[in-house]
Design an enzyme around this catalytic site. Sequence first.
Site, mmCIF file in Angstrom:
data_model
loop_
_atom_site.group_PDB
_atom_site.id
_atom_site.type_symbol
_atom_site.label_atom_id
_atom_site.label_comp_id
_atom_site.label_asym_id
_atom_site.label_seq_id
_atom_site.Cartn_x
_atom_site.Cartn_y
_atom_site.Cartn_z
ATOM 1 N N ARG A 1 -12.261 15.078 8.056
ATOM 2 C CA ARG A 1 -12.976 15.437 6.823
ATOM 3 C C ARG A 1 -14.447 15.717 7.123
ATOM 4 O O ARG A 1 -15.030 15.079 7.997
ATOM 5 C CB ARG A 1 -12.890 14.296 5.805
ATOM 6 C CG ARG A 1 -11.541 14.192 5.121
ATOM 7 C CD ARG A 1 -11.479 12.996 4.190
ATOM 8 N NE ARG A 1 -10.522 12.022 4.658
ATOM 9 C CZ ARG A 1 -10.513 10.738 4.291
ATOM 10 N NH1 ARG A 1 -11.429 10.276 3.459
ATOM 11 N NH2 ARG A 1 -9.599 9.916 4.754
ATOM 12 N N ASN B 1 0.874 -1.171 0.000
ATOM 13 C CA ASN B 1 0.000 0.000 0.000
ATOM 14 C C ASN B 1 0.911 1.221 0.000
ATOM 15 O O ASN B 1 1.467 1.595 1.027
ATOM 16 C CB ASN B 1 -0.885 -0.049 1.252
ATOM 17 C CG ASN B 1 -1.865 1.108 1.317
ATOM 18 O OD1 ASN B 1 -1.801 2.049 0.515
ATOM 19 N ND2 ASN B 1 -2.770 1.037 2.277
ATOM 20 N N ARG C 1 -2.592 -2.029 -3.457
ATOM 21 C CA ARG C 1 -3.791 -1.234 -3.241
ATOM 22 C C ARG C 1 -3.747 -0.018 -4.168
ATOM 23 O O ARG C 1 -2.762 0.716 -4.190
ATOM 24 C CB ARG C 1 -3.851 -0.749 -1.798
ATOM 25 C CG ARG C 1 -5.029 0.156 -1.579
ATOM 26 C CD ARG C 1 -4.997 0.796 -0.231
ATOM 27 N NE ARG C 1 -6.199 1.603 -0.070
ATOM 28 C CZ ARG C 1 -6.248 2.736 0.608
ATOM 29 N NH1 ARG C 1 -5.170 3.211 1.188
ATOM 30 N NH2 ARG C 1 -7.373 3.397 0.701
ATOM 31 N N GLU D 1 -8.061 -5.461 5.349
ATOM 32 C CA GLU D 1 -7.952 -5.060 3.951
ATOM 33 C C GLU D 1 -6.764 -5.728 3.263
ATOM 34 O O GLU D 1 -6.828 -6.057 2.086
ATOM 35 C CB GLU D 1 -7.856 -3.532 3.863
ATOM 36 C CG GLU D 1 -9.176 -2.879 4.261
ATOM 37 C CD GLU D 1 -9.082 -1.381 4.501
ATOM 38 O OE1 GLU D 1 -9.320 -0.626 3.569
ATOM 39 O OE2 GLU D 1 -8.776 -0.984 5.642
ATOM 40 N N HIS E 1 -13.121 2.499 0.150
ATOM 41 C CA HIS E 1 -13.098 1.459 1.199
ATOM 42 C C HIS E 1 -13.704 0.146 0.681
ATOM 43 O O HIS E 1 -14.184 -0.675 1.474
ATOM 44 C CB HIS E 1 -13.920 1.877 2.442
ATOM 45 C CG HIS E 1 -13.298 2.964 3.268
ATOM 46 N ND1 HIS E 1 -14.051 3.944 3.873
ATOM 47 C CD2 HIS E 1 -12.013 3.223 3.593
ATOM 48 C CE1 HIS E 1 -13.255 4.762 4.549
ATOM 49 N NE2 HIS E 1 -12.002 4.353 4.385
#
Length: 395
Positions: A238, A8, A88, A382, A177
Site C-alpha cells: 500500500r 478474526n 475482531r 492482538e 491497528h
Amino acid sequence: MTQILVLNSGSSSIKYELIDMAGPQTRAAGLIERIGEPMSTLTHEAQGRQLRIERPMSDHREGLTAMAEAFEQTIPVRAGALTAVGHRVVHGGDRFAQPAVIDDAVLDAIRDCIPLAPLHNPANLLGIEVAMQAYPDVAHVAVFDTAFHQTMPESSFRYAIDRATADAHRIRRYGFHGTSHAYVSRAAAAFLGRPVAQTNTITLHLGNGASACAVRGGVSIDTSMGLTPLAGLVMGTRSGDIDPGALIHLLNMGLDLGDLDTLLNRRSGLKGMCGHNDLREVHAASARGDRSAASALDVYVHSIRHYLGAYLVELGTLDAIVFTAGVGENDPVVRARVCAGLESLGIEIEASSNEAARGPSDVADIATAASRVRVLVVPTNEELEIATQSLEAVG
Ligand code: ADP
C-alpha cells in the site's frame, strides 16, 4: 478456567485462538483458509499437537464446523467452558470507543460502518453471525481496530475539506491497528515500571500493513492511518500518504476507480517500488545491488521518520519509541535507520542489543544506557488484547 475464543473473520478466512486467561496462555490456535474455493484448509495447533483438515468448506458456517471438529479431536471445549467469544471488527466508525457486547443494535452499527470498510466489515459481520449461531449461550464481544483512536482530538482527526461534505460522508481520520497500539503501549509502560497514565510513547506497528501512533498517557492522540488503512506509512503493497491531487491527475489521464484501487492497495508500497513487499527480500535485493530496492528502503524509512518527528513534537516529551509487528520485531536494519542521528533528541540505539532483538518473546530495550528516550521492541499480541478487552466487556 476462564477461556476466550478469539475470531478474526476475513472474506475467505477465519483466524482463531482459544486463550486461557489465567495464564494467559494459548490453548489452541488455527487458521481456516480458502473458504468458498474448491478446496479449503484448516490448520490447527493445540498444545504441541497439529492437525490439518482439507476439504471444501463452502461458507463460514462450514469453516466453524471444521474448527469445532479440530477442537473435538485435540482439546474438546465443553459446553459452558467458554466465557466469551471476542471478534475482531475492523471499522467501528465514531460509534465505538470501547469494545461492545454484541446485540442487535451493535450488529446494526457494524452494518452501518460497511461503507467505510466495504471489504472488511461484511466479512467480520458474517463471522459474528455464524459464531453466534454456533455458540448461542456465550457472550459475543466486538473489538474494533478503530476504537483506541477515538480519543484523538479534532485537530488530529478532521480533514481540512468542506465541513458539510466531510460530515455527510463521515470523512475523517479513524485510524486502525488500535488493539496492537493499545497492547504495546501498555506493555511498554509496564516494562518501564511507570503508570500508563504518565507514559508517552510513539508506537510503530510495522507489518505488511503499517501505522504509527502517538500515545499520551495511554491515550491515542494521533495516528498515521486515516479514513482507510491506506494512509500514512509506506507499507508492503500500500502507498501510504500520497498527494490527493495525484489521484485526480491519474483519473484525468484515463485510469478508472478500479485501476486506482489496485494501484494504491496492491501495486504500491515496497512492492510497487521494487517488486518485493517482504523486507527480507528487499534487503537481499539491495545487497545484490538492486538500486530500486535500495531506494524503496530509503523511502520506507523516510516515511517512518517523518511521523516520528511529527509525533515527537505533538507529544512534547517522550518516554519510549516502540517497535512492533513483523518488521518492527525482527528487523534491526530498519530500527537502526529509523533512529539514526537522533542523539541530540535523546534517542540512541545500542548496536549489539538492537542486533540481538530478533523476534524476542518478551520486551527488549535496545537503547543505550545514556539514551533519554528508551527504544523498545515489544512483541504485539492482538489476539490476547482482544481476549482481554472481551473479558473486561463481559465483566
Ligand atoms: P501482517 O501485517 O500481515 O500481520 P506481520 O506483522 O506478520 O504482517 O509482518 C509481516 C512482514 O514482516 C513481512 O512482510 C516482512 O516484511 C516482515 N518480516 C517478517 N520477518 C522478518 C525478518 N526476520 N526480517 C525482516 N522483516 C521481517
